[in-house]
Design a protein around this motif. Structure first.
Motif, PDB file in Angstrom:
ATOM      1  N   HIS A  35       0.838  -1.207   0.000  1.00 27.49           N
ATOM      2  CA  HIS A  35       0.000   0.000   0.000  1.00 27.49           C
ATOM      3  C   HIS A  35       0.871   1.255   0.000  1.00 27.49           C
ATOM      4  O   HIS A  35       0.596   2.222  -0.705  1.00 27.49           O
ATOM      5  N   PHE A  36       1.901   1.249   0.832  1.00 25.25           N
ATOM      6  CA  PHE A  36       2.787   2.403   0.943  1.00 25.25           C
ATOM      7  C   PHE A  36       3.501   2.659  -0.384  1.00 25.25           C
ATOM      8  O   PHE A  36       3.668   3.811  -0.794  1.00 25.25           O
ATOM      9  N   GLN A  37       3.891   1.606  -1.043  1.00 24.94           N
ATOM     10  CA  GLN A  37       4.622   1.740  -2.302  1.00 24.94           C
ATOM     11  C   GLN A  37       3.776   2.361  -3.408  1.00 24.94           C
ATOM     12  O   GLN A  37       4.314   2.881  -4.379  1.00 24.94           O
ATOM     13  N   GLN A  38       2.459   2.358  -3.248  1.00 24.92           N
ATOM     14  CA  GLN A  38       1.572   2.958  -4.245  1.00 24.92           C
ATOM     15  C   GLN A  38       1.343   4.451  -4.012  1.00 24.92           C
ATOM     16  O   GLN A  38       0.776   5.128  -4.859  1.00 24.92           O
ATOM     17  N   LEU A  39       1.784   4.976  -2.870  1.00 25.70           N
ATOM     18  CA  LEU A  39       1.597   6.394  -2.561  1.00 25.70           C
ATOM     19  C   LEU A  39       2.512   7.250  -3.436  1.00 25.70           C
ATOM     20  O   LEU A  39       3.620   6.849  -3.784  1.00 25.70           O
ATOM     21  N   LYS A  40       2.044   8.452  -3.739  1.00 24.88           N
ATOM     22  CA  LYS A  40       2.813   9.369  -4.571  1.00 24.88           C
ATOM     23  C   LYS A  40       3.720  10.232  -3.679  1.00 24.88           C
ATOM     24  O   LYS A  40       3.244  11.067  -2.914  1.00 24.88           O
ATOM     25  N   ALA A  41       5.013   9.987  -3.767  1.00 25.42           N
ATOM     26  CA  ALA A  41       6.045  10.771  -3.071  1.00 25.42           C
ATOM     27  C   ALA A  41       5.801  10.930  -1.567  1.00 25.42           C
ATOM     28  O   ALA A  41       5.775  12.046  -1.053  1.00 25.42           O
ATOM     29  N   PRO A  42       5.649   9.830  -0.812  1.00 23.09           N
ATOM     30  CA  PRO A  42       5.473   9.966   0.642  1.00 23.09           C
ATOM     31  C   PRO A  42       6.761  10.477   1.298  1.00 23.09           C
ATOM     32  O   PRO A  42       7.853  10.014   0.983  1.00 23.09           O
ATOM     33  N   THR A  43       6.603  11.463   2.169  1.00 23.27           N
ATOM     34  CA  THR A  43       7.739  12.064   2.853  1.00 23.27           C
ATOM     35  C   THR A  43       7.440  12.124   4.349  1.00 23.27           C
ATOM     36  O   THR A  43       6.411  12.670   4.757  1.00 23.27           O
ATOM     37  N   MET A  44       8.342  11.575   5.157  1.00 22.85           N
ATOM     38  CA  MET A  44       8.112  11.608   6.604  1.00 22.85           C
ATOM     39  C   MET A  44       8.178  13.047   7.099  1.00 22.85           C
ATOM     40  O   MET A  44       9.135  13.770   6.822  1.00 22.85           O
ATOM     41  N   SER A  45       7.145  13.471   7.813  1.00 25.36           N
ATOM     42  CA  SER A  45       7.114  14.828   8.343  1.00 25.36           C
ATOM     43  C   SER A  45       7.174  14.865   9.862  1.00 25.36           C
ATOM     44  O   SER A  45       7.486  15.904  10.439  1.00 25.36           O
ATOM     45  N   ARG A  46       6.888  13.737  10.515  1.00 24.58           N
ATOM     46  CA  ARG A  46       6.973  13.676  11.982  1.00 24.58           C
ATOM     47  C   ARG A  46       7.385  12.281  12.413  1.00 24.58           C
ATOM     48  O   ARG A  46       6.941  11.290  11.845  1.00 24.58           O
ATOM     49  N   ALA A  47       8.207  12.246  13.437  1.00 29.18           N
ATOM     50  CA  ALA A  47       8.585  10.997  14.090  1.00 29.18           C
ATOM     51  C   ALA A  47       8.798  11.343  15.554  1.00 29.18           C
ATOM     52  O   ALA A  47       9.741  12.052  15.905  1.00 29.18           O
ATOM     53  N   GLU A  48       7.877  10.895  16.408  1.00 28.93           N
ATOM     54  CA  GLU A  48       7.980  11.289  17.814  1.00 28.93           C
ATOM     55  C   GLU A  48       7.339  10.283  18.751  1.00 28.93           C
ATOM     56  O   GLU A  48       6.465   9.519  18.367  1.00 28.93           O
ATOM     57  N   VAL A  49       7.818  10.326  19.971  1.00 26.74           N
ATOM     58  CA  VAL A  49       7.190   9.626  21.084  1.00 26.74           C
ATOM     59  C   VAL A  49       6.799  10.726  22.057  1.00 26.74           C
ATOM     60  O   VAL A  49       7.655  11.448  22.565  1.00 26.74           O
ATOM     61  N   ASN A  50       5.506  10.900  22.287  1.00 27.23           N
ATOM     62  CA  ASN A  50       5.026  11.914  23.215  1.00 27.23           C
ATOM     63  C   ASN A  50       4.630  11.208  24.498  1.00 27.23           C
ATOM     64  O   ASN A  50       3.557  10.627  24.596  1.00 27.23           O
ATOM     65  N   ARG A  64       4.353  10.190  10.788  1.00 22.92           N
ATOM     66  CA  ARG A  64       3.438  10.821   9.837  1.00 22.92           C
ATOM     67  C   ARG A  64       4.184  11.044   8.527  1.00 22.92           C
ATOM     68  O   ARG A  64       5.292  11.593   8.515  1.00 22.92           O
ATOM     69  N   TYR A  65       3.557  10.592   7.462  1.00 22.72           N
ATOM     70  CA  TYR A  65       4.104  10.775   6.119  1.00 22.72           C
ATOM     71  C   TYR A  65       3.160  11.682   5.344  1.00 22.72           C
ATOM     72  O   TYR A  65       1.972  11.394   5.242  1.00 22.72           O
ATOM     73  N   ASP A  66       3.696  12.782   4.818  1.00 22.21           N
ATOM     74  CA  ASP A  66       2.919  13.635   3.928  1.00 22.21           C
ATOM     75  C   ASP A  66       2.948  12.996   2.544  1.00 22.21           C
ATOM     76  O   ASP A  66       3.980  12.473   2.111  1.00 22.21           O
ATOM     77  N   VAL A  67       1.794  13.027   1.863  1.00 20.45           N
ATOM     78  CA  VAL A  67       1.663  12.401   0.556  1.00 20.45           C
ATOM     79  C   VAL A  67       1.189  13.464  -0.425  1.00 20.45           C
ATOM     80  O   VAL A  67       0.171  14.122  -0.193  1.00 20.45           O
ATOM     81  N   GLN A  68       1.914  13.604  -1.506  1.00 23.25           N
ATOM     82  CA  GLN A  68       1.582  14.614  -2.509  1.00 23.25           C
ATOM     83  C   GLN A  68       0.165  14.431  -3.031  1.00 23.25           C
ATOM     84  O   GLN A  68      -0.200  13.372  -3.539  1.00 23.25           O
ATOM     85  N   GLY A  69      -0.674  15.464  -2.841  1.00 26.07           N
ATOM     86  CA  GLY A  69      -2.034  15.453  -3.367  1.00 26.07           C
ATOM     87  C   GLY A  69      -2.996  14.510  -2.660  1.00 26.07           C
ATOM     88  O   GLY A  69      -4.061  14.210  -3.203  1.00 26.07           O
ATOM     89  N   ALA A  70      -2.629  14.039  -1.462  1.00 23.98           N
ATOM     90  CA  ALA A  70      -3.490  13.082  -0.748  1.00 23.98           C
ATOM     91  C   ALA A  70      -3.414  13.325   0.759  1.00 23.98           C
ATOM     92  O   ALA A  70      -2.628  14.143   1.239  1.00 23.98           O
ATOM     93  N   THR A  71      -4.244  12.594   1.463  1.00 18.80           N
ATOM     94  CA  THR A  71      -4.283  12.672   2.918  1.00 18.80           C
ATOM     95  C   THR A  71      -2.986  12.110   3.510  1.00 18.80           C
ATOM     96  O   THR A  71      -2.522  11.061   3.067  1.00 18.80           O
ATOM     97  N   PRO A  72      -2.414  12.782   4.505  1.00 16.27           N
ATOM     98  CA  PRO A  72      -1.216  12.230   5.151  1.00 16.27           C
ATOM     99  C   PRO A  72      -1.511  10.848   5.741  1.00 16.27           C
ATOM    100  O   PRO A  72      -2.636  10.562   6.147  1.00 16.27           O
ATOM    101  N   GLN A  73      -0.498  10.010   5.784  1.00 13.95           N
ATOM    102  CA  GLN A  73      -0.632   8.673   6.355  1.00 13.95           C
ATOM    103  C   GLN A  73       0.037   8.670   7.724  1.00 13.95           C
ATOM    104  O   GLN A  73       1.170   9.129   7.867  1.00 13.95           O
TER     105      GLN A  73
END
Length: 104
Positions: A35-50, A64-73
């Motif tokens: 599923h992830f491999q089908q996303l358009k240009a996913p870019t990690m925007s957050r990595a945290e332990v709160n 959190r991965y930002d996805v070009q033209g789509a909802t973040p994953q």
């Protein structure tokens, strides 16, 4: 991207070896998922332990991965008994390695 650890008092801390290992392993599992491999240009925007938020206080890693033209994953990674990515829930279980677990 650097892993961010947020303490309950709001201060940040450096990630320990176990937390870094979880990030590395979770990223590999997520990126290998069909599923992830089908996303358009996913870019990690957050990595945290709160540690101040109930959902992540027990060591869950929020990714959190930002996805070009789509909802973040969004994903929540944690140590467990086997490697598994549950795409719909975003739950990522990473098989715990005893040596790594003891270093954290």
């Amino acid at each position: 991207m650097e892993l961010k650890i947020i303490k309950p008092d709001g201060n940040t801390a450096a990630a320990n070896d176990k937390q870094k290992a979880l990030l590395d392993a979770a990223q590999k599992l997520i990126q290998a998922d069909a599923h992830f491999q089908q996303l358009k240009a996913p870019t990690m925007s957050r990595a945290e332990v709160n540690e101040g938020v109930e959902e992540t206080a027990q060591g869950y890693l929020y990714l959190r991965y930002d996805v070009q033209g789509a909802t973040p994953q969004e994903f929540w990674a944690h140590w467990g008994k086997a490697d598994k990515v549950a795409w719909k829930s975003g739950n990522v279980m990473v098989k715990e390695i005893t040596a790594v677990a003891q270093s954290g």
